[in-house]
Scaffold this motif. Structure first.
Motif, mmCIF file in Angstrom:
data_model
loop_
_atom_site.group_PDB
_atom_site.id
_atom_site.type_symbol
_atom_site.label_atom_id
_atom_site.label_comp_id
_atom_site.label_asym_id
_atom_site.label_seq_id
_atom_site.Cartn_x
_atom_site.Cartn_y
_atom_site.Cartn_z
ATOM 1 N N UNK A 122 -47.428 22.063 10.183
ATOM 2 C CA UNK A 122 -46.027 22.047 10.625
ATOM 3 C C UNK A 122 -45.212 20.916 10.004
ATOM 4 N N UNK A 123 -45.848 20.087 9.194
ATOM 5 C CA UNK A 123 -45.138 18.973 8.557
ATOM 6 C C UNK A 123 -43.928 19.440 7.742
ATOM 7 N N UNK A 124 -44.019 20.506 6.936
ATOM 8 C CA UNK A 124 -42.827 20.924 6.190
ATOM 9 C C UNK A 124 -41.635 21.286 7.088
ATOM 10 N N UNK A 125 -41.907 21.884 8.235
ATOM 11 C CA UNK A 125 -40.833 22.230 9.171
ATOM 12 C C UNK A 125 -40.200 20.972 9.755
ATOM 13 N N UNK A 126 -41.026 20.034 10.158
ATOM 14 C CA UNK A 126 -40.486 18.785 10.711
ATOM 15 C C UNK A 126 -39.695 18.027 9.651
ATOM 16 N N UNK A 127 -40.201 17.998 8.406
ATOM 17 C CA UNK A 127 -39.476 17.320 7.329
ATOM 18 C C UNK A 127 -38.115 17.964 7.081
ATOM 19 N N UNK A 128 -38.067 19.299 7.081
ATOM 20 C CA UNK A 128 -36.797 19.999 6.891
ATOM 21 C C UNK A 128 -35.812 19.635 8.000
ATOM 22 N N UNK A 129 -36.273 19.623 9.239
ATOM 23 C CA UNK A 129 -35.386 19.320 10.362
ATOM 24 C C UNK A 129 -34.945 17.859 10.378
ATOM 25 N N UNK A 130 -35.823 16.976 9.979
ATOM 26 C CA UNK A 130 -35.455 15.556 9.867
ATOM 27 C C UNK A 130 -34.359 15.388 8.816
ATOM 28 N N UNK A 131 -34.558 16.010 7.650
ATOM 29 C CA UNK A 131 -33.560 15.899 6.571
ATOM 30 C C UNK A 131 -32.249 16.566 6.965
ATOM 31 N N UNK A 132 -32.301 17.722 7.624
ATOM 32 C CA UNK A 132 -31.093 18.449 8.013
ATOM 33 C C UNK A 132 -30.194 17.597 8.901
ATOM 34 N N UNK A 133 -30.815 16.719 9.684
ATOM 35 C CA UNK A 133 -30.058 15.905 10.630
ATOM 36 C C UNK A 133 -29.793 14.488 10.144
ATOM 37 N N UNK A 134 -30.043 14.253 8.845
ATOM 38 C CA UNK A 134 -29.680 12.977 8.242
ATOM 39 C C UNK A 134 -30.631 11.831 8.514
ATOM 40 N N UNK A 135 -31.820 12.130 8.994
ATOM 41 C CA UNK A 135 -32.810 11.081 9.213
ATOM 42 C C UNK A 135 -33.738 11.015 8.012
ATOM 43 N N UNK A 136 -34.285 9.848 7.762
ATOM 44 C CA UNK A 136 -35.222 9.674 6.645
ATOM 45 C C UNK A 136 -36.564 9.241 7.204
ATOM 46 N N UNK A 137 -37.619 9.657 6.537
ATOM 47 C CA UNK A 137 -38.951 9.183 6.894
ATOM 48 C C UNK A 137 -39.159 7.827 6.234
#
Length: 144
Positions: A122-137
């Protein structure tokens, strides 16, 4: 043992066979602050589909329950979190089993330093949602 299915399950199954499932954006808010999450579901009228180029890495997520948005559960969790304190600003939050990351993202838009985690698939989904909302890892994703 054969149990009868509830009517809503029968209706869902009739309206949306698995092959009709698609990646869509869900518009959410926490304390009036909007955010979006991609998730896998039967598309309903008015739902914005996730662009094809963004779904290229999401194929491995489709078999996971965490890729589906549990609407009522997320609504209840967000309502509960809103009632617990006036702000999560400055808090460090770790969401285990985040799926699409709704709770962690909601607390992030409220000012918390949130980390969302789930199965490697599920990491790709979480990464997409993090990026969509302007957050960075702050650290690269890993399979550990």
């Amino acid at each position: 043992l054969k149990l009868p299915l509830p009517p809503q399950v029968l209706i869902l199954a009739a309206l949306a066979p698995l092959s009709a499932m698609q990646w869509v954006w869900e518009n959410l808010s926490f304390r009036g602050q909007a955010f979006q999450v991609a998730h896998f579901e039967a598309p309903l009228p008015g739902k914005e589909q996730v662009a094809d180029h963004l779904t290229l890495t999401l194929g491995r997520c489709e078999a996971e329950l965490g890729a589906c948005l549990w609407h009522e559960t997320n609504a209840a969790a967000l309502k509960f979190l809103e009632a617990q304190r006036s702000s999560y600003s400055g808090f460090k939050v770790l969401e285990l089993g985040a799926g699409a990351g709704v709770c962690g993202l909601a607390l992030g838009v409220d000012g918390a330093d949130a980390m969302i985690t789930d199965l490697d698939s599920l990491v790709p989904l979480m990464e997409l949602n993090v990026m969509r909302n302007g957050f960075c890892r702050s650290a690269p994703s890993s399979a550990s």
